[in-house]
Design an enzyme around this catalytic site. Structure first.
Site, PDB file in Angstrom:
ATOM      1  N   CYS A 217       0.914  -1.205   0.131  1.00 20.63           N
ATOM      2  CA  CYS A 217      -0.147   0.085   0.064  1.00 20.63           C
ATOM      3  C   CYS A 217       0.932   1.310   0.003  1.00 20.63           C
ATOM      4  O   CYS A 217       1.873   1.260   0.766  1.00 20.63           O
ATOM      5  CB  CYS A 217      -0.940  -0.099   1.122  1.00 20.63           C
ATOM      6  SG  CYS A 217      -2.174   1.547   1.379  1.00 20.63           S
TER       7      CYS A 217
ATOM      8  N   ARG B 218     -12.701   0.782  -4.552  1.00 21.70           N
ATOM      9  CA  ARG B 218     -12.383   1.075  -3.104  1.00 21.70           C
ATOM     10  C   ARG B 218     -11.611   2.459  -2.612  1.00 21.70           C
ATOM     11  O   ARG B 218     -11.728   2.780  -1.564  1.00 21.70           O
ATOM     12  CB  ARG B 218     -11.402   0.071  -2.807  1.00 21.70           C
ATOM     13  CG  ARG B 218     -10.947  -0.115  -1.170  1.00 21.70           C
ATOM     14  CD  ARG B 218      -9.896  -1.327  -0.889  1.00 21.70           C
ATOM     15  NE  ARG B 218      -9.807  -1.266   0.541  1.00 21.70           N
ATOM     16  CZ  ARG B 218      -9.105  -0.835   1.251  1.00 21.70           C
ATOM     17  NH1 ARG B 218      -8.010  -0.399   0.567  1.00 21.70           N
ATOM     18  NH2 ARG B 218      -9.000  -1.245   2.529  1.00 21.70           N
TER      19      ARG B 218
END
Length: 534
Positions: A350, A446
């Protein structure tokens, strides 16, 4: 026996307490130099955020064996897990096979949403229909496939016992079965399967509805490796393998529905209007918990989705997130969530904190949100930043009820994808749902809420590879035992005791300097070989 008086006038026995010897932690500053969590997380004048590696737990008196440690915990207000492990809803981590095996071992899997709603609902059905020891989705071939096709399957998936059906698909009429001995000495890869398979009339079969015990008896008597299960139309509905039967015969910790004894499974959805349709299909398929999946969970879109789910599907628990501060958590709690997912920008793949400059170090996020949510009886799920059993232990002892893992599980046999070799190392692909590759399959929902089409995709993740970790059957027990040893060393027998001590200030921590972190790992060796478990 000499009774020593301490500075404030109490004896050392009084200071520690007599229950379980020295089990009760002392509050005497002369004997306790480490800090309660509150001092670390609340008293910092410069608002320093901490990761798991920044902190270390202080040991406490051990008055119980490691096998007496319980890691049973709650995922949501209504769902209890025997092991607090959850597989992440990522397309390189959790599909039906991962979800099945996570539930069998006592955790739970959350199915990713990077697929059509109907496909995700089908994945839920596969998990709910699973019977221990029965392979309900075996890979099949047709009689016109050849030996080359079989070899590709064997090299990719590692097995060669393949049902042969008329249409080459599961649910087709059974024509025979192919085992390793049927083609082991055949050198011509173009030879068709029909010429070498064991035909239907020479097979030992079981009829749909057979019990696991009866199937085991049949395999013992016929001494075969595979037992096809057919219905009254002679269509294959399952396959039972002797090896899998022996391996899967008993899972006492399995996460099951109390009424129908089916495995529990979760699924992720987005916050777009069409996700309401996805949620309906998932509920109809039997999903037990839905995670509303957003990188930043404190939005009007998520609040509306949570309220919709709680009003239209009240029988299904809802986990909201992701959040990292109590103000975010409050809004989701007020909307009606049954659990919270905590973490932002800290996963190994991430890049949210780097790209968007927003997020929080995970130890700080877990502690603050867990402490706040505890007032409302809402369990929290620590999502991301887990690289070892030590990190799992720290997350749980900082207030998390369970941990969600991505990279820790991505290299296992049960994760989606195929193994490949690079420089002699067996690997699997692993990518963040914010990577461009995942976004192209739908992962952008998302991270993007605008209804209008977004022309520029801003990646908040990367794609990479992870090393082979073997099967969950060996890996999960290793993770469990590592956490139990950590809790034993910290002097806590279960998580309720751990949290009571955490918030009473009896569970102590120290902040580690960079040198201390280096010292706490392998160091000072010219070379070494690291094996996690054996």
């Amino acid at each position: 026996m000499t009774v020593h008086k301490l500075a404030h006038g109490h004896s050392d026995g009084e200071q520690y307490g007599h229950s379980h010897g020295f089990a009760r932690r002392n509050r005497n500053p002369s004997l306790q130099h480490a800090s309660p969590a509150a001092d670390i997380f609340h008293m910092s004048k410069n608002f320093t955020a901490f990761t798991y590696d920044d902190l270390v737990l202080m040991p406490a008196h051990i008055h119980f064996g490691v096998n007496d440690v319980s890691i049973k915990s709650k995922l949501t207000r209504n769902i209890t897990l025997n092991i607090p492990f959850v597989s992440s809803p990522m397309d390189t981590v959790t599909e039906s096979n991962m979800a099945i095996h996570m539930a069998l071992h006592g955790g739970i899997g959350i199915l990713h949403s990077n697929m059509p709603p109907e496909s995700q609902a089908d994945q839920v059905r596969i998990v709910k229909k699973f019977k221990n020891g029965f392979i309900t989705d075996p890979l099949c071939l047709s009689p016109t496939h050849n030996v080359g096709d079989v070899l590709r399957i064997k090299n990719t998936f590692g097995y060669s016992g393949i049902p042969i059906t008329e249409n080459g698909k599961m649910g087709g009429k059974l024509g025979g079965i192919l085992s390793n001995r049927d083609f082991a000495f055949i050198e011509d890869p173009t030879i068709q399967i029909r010429d070498i398979m064991t035909p239907r009339d020479k097979l030992i079969l079981a009829v749909e509805g057979v019990s696991l015990e009866a199937a085991n008896d049949i395999l013992k008597k016929c001494k075969k490796g595979k037992l096809p299960v057919v219905n009254d139309k002679d269509e294959i509905v399952a396959l039972i393998a002797r090896r899998d039967l022996q391996k899967n015969i008993d899972f006492p910790l399995a996460t099951k529905d109390k009424q129908n004894k089916q495995l529990l499974v979760g699924a992720a959805i987005g916050t777009h209007p069409e996700d309401k349709i996805r949620a309906k299909l998932l509920v109809e398929a039997g999903v037990d918990v839905i995670i509303v999946d957003s990188s930043q969970g404190d939005s009007v879109y998520q609040l509306e989705m949570i309220q919709h789910l709680k009003s239209h599907h009240p029988q299904v628990d809802v986990i909201g997130g992701n959040v990292v501060v109590p103000s975010q958590a409050l809004h989701l709690i007020q909307a009606g969530v049954d659990g919270l997912r905590v973490g932002m920008g800290i996963g190994s793949i991430c890049t949210t904190q780097e790209v968007c400059a927003v997020g929080r170090a995970q130890a700080s996020a877990v502690y603050h949100v867990a402490r706040f949510a505890r007032k409302y009886g809402i369990p929290i799920l620590a999502d991301g930043g887990i690289k070892s059993t030590g990190h799992i232990t720290k997350a749980l002892l900082m207030g998390a009820s369970a941990v969600m893992m991505g990279s820790m599980l991505a290299g296992t046999e049960e994760a989606p994808g195929e193994y490949f070799y690079q420089d002699g190392v067996r690997l699997k692909r692993y990518r963040g749902m914010g990577s461009l590759e995942a976004m192209q399959r739908g992962g952008e929902k998302r991270y993007v809420w605008d209804v209008a089409k977004t022309h520029i995709k801003v990646a908040q993740g990367v794609s990479g590879t992870v090393q082979d970790k073997g099967t969950l059957t060996r890996y999960i027990p290793y993770l469990m035992q590592g956490v139990k040893h950590g809790m034993q060393d910290a002097g806590v027998k279960n998580l309720e005791v751990a949290w009571d001590r955490l918030y009473d200030g009896l569970l102590r921590f120290e902040i580690r300097s960079p040198a201390a972190q280096k010292e706490g790992g392998v160091h000072g060796l010219y070379s070494y070989e690291k094996s996690a478990y054996g």
